[in-house]
Scaffold this motif. Structure first.
Motif, mmCIF file in Angstrom:
data_model
loop_
_atom_site.group_PDB
_atom_site.id
_atom_site.type_symbol
_atom_site.label_atom_id
_atom_site.label_comp_id
_atom_site.label_asym_id
_atom_site.label_seq_id
_atom_site.Cartn_x
_atom_site.Cartn_y
_atom_site.Cartn_z
ATOM 1 N N VAL A 112 -0.868 3.749 1.398
ATOM 2 C CA VAL A 112 -1.848 3.721 0.531
ATOM 3 C C VAL A 112 -1.533 4.679 -0.543
ATOM 4 N N ALA A 113 -1.308 4.262 -1.920
ATOM 5 C CA ALA A 113 -0.958 5.150 -3.116
ATOM 6 C C ALA A 113 -2.266 5.646 -3.898
ATOM 7 N N VAL A 114 -2.566 6.778 -4.047
ATOM 8 C CA VAL A 114 -3.849 7.264 -4.732
ATOM 9 C C VAL A 114 -3.480 7.984 -5.844
ATOM 10 N N ASP A 115 -4.028 7.525 -7.154
ATOM 11 C CA ASP A 115 -3.771 8.340 -8.117
ATOM 12 C C ASP A 115 -4.841 7.963 -9.309
ATOM 13 N N ILE A 116 -4.738 8.999 -10.204
ATOM 14 C CA ILE A 116 -6.000 8.857 -11.390
ATOM 15 C C ILE A 116 -5.201 8.030 -12.475
ATOM 16 N N SER A 117 -3.870 7.936 -12.467
ATOM 17 C CA SER A 117 -3.231 7.144 -13.469
ATOM 18 C C SER A 117 -2.971 5.980 -13.105
ATOM 19 N N VAL A 118 -3.981 5.223 -13.458
ATOM 20 C CA VAL A 118 -3.906 3.860 -12.581
ATOM 21 C C VAL A 118 -2.956 2.653 -13.240
ATOM 22 N N ASP A 119 -2.909 2.818 -14.553
ATOM 23 C CA ASP A 119 -1.778 1.671 -14.756
ATOM 24 C C ASP A 119 -0.540 2.007 -14.518
ATOM 25 N N PHE A 120 -0.113 3.445 -14.494
ATOM 26 C CA PHE A 120 1.105 3.687 -14.064
ATOM 27 C C PHE A 120 1.205 3.357 -12.576
ATOM 28 N N LEU A 121 0.335 3.694 -11.763
ATOM 29 C CA LEU A 121 0.460 3.336 -10.362
ATOM 30 C C LEU A 121 0.560 1.967 -10.151
ATOM 31 N N ARG A 122 -0.128 1.072 -10.751
ATOM 32 C CA ARG A 122 -0.087 -0.419 -10.482
ATOM 33 C C ARG A 122 1.573 -0.786 -10.711
ATOM 34 N N GLY A 123 2.169 -0.295 -11.802
ATOM 35 C CA GLY A 123 3.447 -0.743 -12.022
ATOM 36 C C GLY A 123 4.461 -0.217 -10.983
ATOM 37 N N ALA A 124 4.228 0.994 -10.582
ATOM 38 C CA ALA A 124 5.083 1.673 -9.429
ATOM 39 C C ALA A 124 4.968 0.830 -8.221
ATOM 40 N N LEU A 125 3.602 0.595 -7.930
ATOM 41 C CA LEU A 125 3.410 -0.083 -6.664
ATOM 42 C C LEU A 125 3.951 -1.383 -6.443
ATOM 43 N N GLU A 126 3.706 -2.138 -7.694
ATOM 44 C CA GLU A 126 4.377 -3.506 -7.692
ATOM 45 C C GLU A 126 5.821 -3.567 -7.471
ATOM 46 N N CYS A 127 6.464 -2.642 -8.215
ATOM 47 C CA CYS A 127 8.077 -2.491 -8.279
ATOM 48 C C CYS A 127 8.325 -2.226 -6.606
ATOM 49 N N LEU A 128 7.650 -1.069 -6.009
ATOM 50 C CA LEU A 128 8.095 -0.940 -4.468
ATOM 51 C C LEU A 128 7.943 -1.783 -3.591
ATOM 52 N N GLN A 129 6.553 -2.846 -3.808
ATOM 53 C CA GLN A 129 6.511 -3.845 -2.955
ATOM 54 C C GLN A 129 7.733 -4.812 -2.927
ATOM 55 N N ARG A 130 8.285 -4.821 -3.921
ATOM 56 C CA ARG A 130 9.526 -5.664 -4.038
ATOM 57 C C ARG A 130 10.667 -5.197 -3.059
ATOM 58 N N GLN A 131 10.696 -3.873 -3.100
ATOM 59 C CA GLN A 131 11.732 -3.260 -2.334
ATOM 60 C C GLN A 131 11.257 -3.378 -0.821
ATOM 61 N N TYR A 132 10.110 -3.076 -0.438
ATOM 62 C CA TYR A 132 9.512 -3.195 0.800
ATOM 63 C C TYR A 132 8.521 -4.491 1.175
ATOM 64 N N PRO A 133 8.983 -5.674 1.203
ATOM 65 C CA PRO A 133 8.064 -7.112 0.841
ATOM 66 C C PRO A 133 7.249 -7.086 2.367
ATOM 67 N N ALA A 134 7.549 -6.295 3.302
ATOM 68 C CA ALA A 134 6.613 -6.833 4.487
ATOM 69 C C ALA A 134 5.776 -5.450 4.736
ATOM 70 N N LEU A 135 5.871 -4.299 3.934
ATOM 71 C CA LEU A 135 4.857 -3.222 4.144
ATOM 72 C C LEU A 135 3.518 -3.479 3.432
ATOM 73 N N ASP A 136 2.441 -3.271 4.167
ATOM 74 C CA ASP A 136 1.014 -3.382 3.640
ATOM 75 C C ASP A 136 0.845 -2.218 2.714
ATOM 76 N N MET A 137 0.345 -2.619 1.397
ATOM 77 C CA MET A 137 0.515 -1.670 0.481
ATOM 78 C C MET A 137 -0.990 -1.581 -0.211
ATOM 79 N N VAL A 138 -1.358 -0.620 -0.544
ATOM 80 C CA VAL A 138 -2.807 -0.396 -1.043
ATOM 81 C C VAL A 138 -2.704 0.547 -2.120
ATOM 82 N N GLY A 139 -3.188 0.504 -3.429
ATOM 83 C CA GLY A 139 -3.377 1.309 -4.347
ATOM 84 C C GLY A 139 -4.822 1.672 -4.800
ATOM 85 N N VAL A 140 -5.046 2.992 -4.769
ATOM 86 C CA VAL A 140 -6.456 3.286 -5.146
ATOM 87 C C VAL A 140 -6.550 4.299 -6.331
ATOM 88 N N GLY A 141 -7.310 3.736 -7.496
ATOM 89 C CA GLY A 141 -7.571 4.645 -8.562
ATOM 90 C C GLY A 141 -8.652 5.389 -8.395
#
Ligand SMILES: C[S@@+](CC[C@H](N)C(=O)[O-])C[C@H]1O[C@@H](n2cnc3c(N)ncnc32)[C@H](O)[C@@H]1O
Length: 335
Positions: A112-141
């Motif tokens: 679960v990635a929490v950040d106030i900088s939402v647009d940046f977080l979205r990009g980072a998390l989408e990229c990370l999901q490609r590296q860890y396709p099976a891990l459950d990921m949640v972004g929280v702005g």
């Protein structure tokens, strides 16, 4: 296995009016009340987050490098103390790189990635999901300077232990009193499941010249990071700060053990926003960030005041003898 898709829960942006009110109140504060001030959270729009990434690569900025070396050296020892199958909650995740570097060792069940900088977080998390396709990921702005109440999608009530991760010495942005309030909320956010706790990076008190160089680098990246705040504020509050009127100042306040960042007006200026204005004399400063430095003993004591059990501590002193930075694992309950 099919690739999972990160889920996003955006809480922060809902409060645009409250954000504007907070900003204007800080800007309007007069010199008798400490002068104009803004919260360091406003340093982070998408460009601010990218500039912070660049700061972490500067030769003068020792914290990121030193903390990474502590994780490399002591990561296995840390992993032995971390809860298994945990929900890893990354507070102020930024580019998510630090947490990702620990996935293999800590093997979390959910990230679960929490950040106030939402647009940046979205990009980072989408990229990370490609590296860890099976891990459950949640972004929280979320703006956790207001509340650290996490949404249920962050794993509340699913029975998994919670591993709160707060690296980078971001805790130093809070005054000691605010830090205690924040840590109490972090302790509550660990929940009741045994094994939960907080893994936190803390910058230590050190030589003034090394500290001031780290926050005022020769390339001027930290200056750009600080001045970008004005562009962000102009967008959020509708103000008309002109970049050319402001210079970056970083100084170590020994009495408070904190680096202070300010923006100093180069001439007399009047800044306006819808419904208000503020005159600044030449040389007047606006306080934009504190970064408190701690001793290991002082911070361990603060964690215990917040309700955590006695922490385990790793520092670079164990390898370099310098003791610039510390990583502490604070179990929520006494094991
Ligand atoms: C110093 S950076 C650290 C980034 C990364 N965790 C690291 O250690 O390199 C602080 C991060 O916290 C985020 N942040 C700052 N204030 C925040 C707040 N009030 N609520 C949520 N996130 C915040 C920023 O957007 C930024 O990504």
């Amino acid at each position: 296995m099919p690739m999972k898709t990160p889920r996003f829960i955006q809480i922060y942006q809902d409060n645009a009016q409250v954000v504007q009110q907070e900003l204007v109140q800080g800007l309007a504060s007069n010199p008798a009340h400490g002068g104009a001030t803004t919260s360091p959270k406003f340093l982070y729009d998408a460009l601010g987050s990218r500039l912070f990434e660049a700061i972490t690569e500067l030769p003068e900025y020792y914290p990121t490098r030193t903390e990474a070396a502590i994780f490399r050296t002591h990561g296995d020892a840390m992993a032995r103390q971390m809860p298994k199958g945990a929900t890893l909650i990354d507070l102020g995740a930024g580019n998510c790189g630090k947490a990702a570097s620990l996935f293999d060792r800590f093997a979390p069940a959910r990230y679960v990635a929490v950040d106030i900088s939402v647009d940046f977080l979205r990009g980072a998390l989408e990229c990370l999901q490609r590296q860890y396709p099976a891990l459950d990921m949640v972004g929280v702005g979320l703006d956790f300077s207001r509340t650290l109440e996490l949404p249920p999608e962050a794993g509340a009530n699913d029975g998994s232990p919670r591993l709160l991760f707060y690296p980078g010495s971001s805790i130093g942005n809070f005054t000691p009193d605010e830090a205690l309030v924040f840590l109490r909320q972090a302790h509550a956010a660990c929940g009741p499941v045994p094994g939960s706790g907080l893994l936190i990076g803390v910058d230590l008190v050190k030589d003034t010249a090394e500290l001031e160089a780290a926050y005022d680098d020769a390339l001027g990246v930290t200056a750009a990071f600080n001045r970008n705040l004005l562009l962000h504020i102009n967008r959020l509050a509708g103000s008309d700060f002109a970049l050319a009127d402001w210079s970056h100042v970083a100084l170590y306040n020994t009495a408070h053990s904190r680096i202070e960042m300010h923006l100093q007006s180069r001439r007399a200026v009047t800044v306006t926003w819808p419904g208000g204005h503020r005159a600044f004399v030449a040389g007047e400063r606006m306080h934009t960030e504190n970064s408190y430095k701690w001793t290991v003993e002082g911070f361990a004591d603060l964690l215990q005041q917040a309700g955590f059990a006695t922490p385990s501590v790793w520092t670079d002193a164990q390898t370099t003898g310098q003791g610039r930075f510390a990583v502490l694992w604070a179990p929520a309950q006494t094991p």
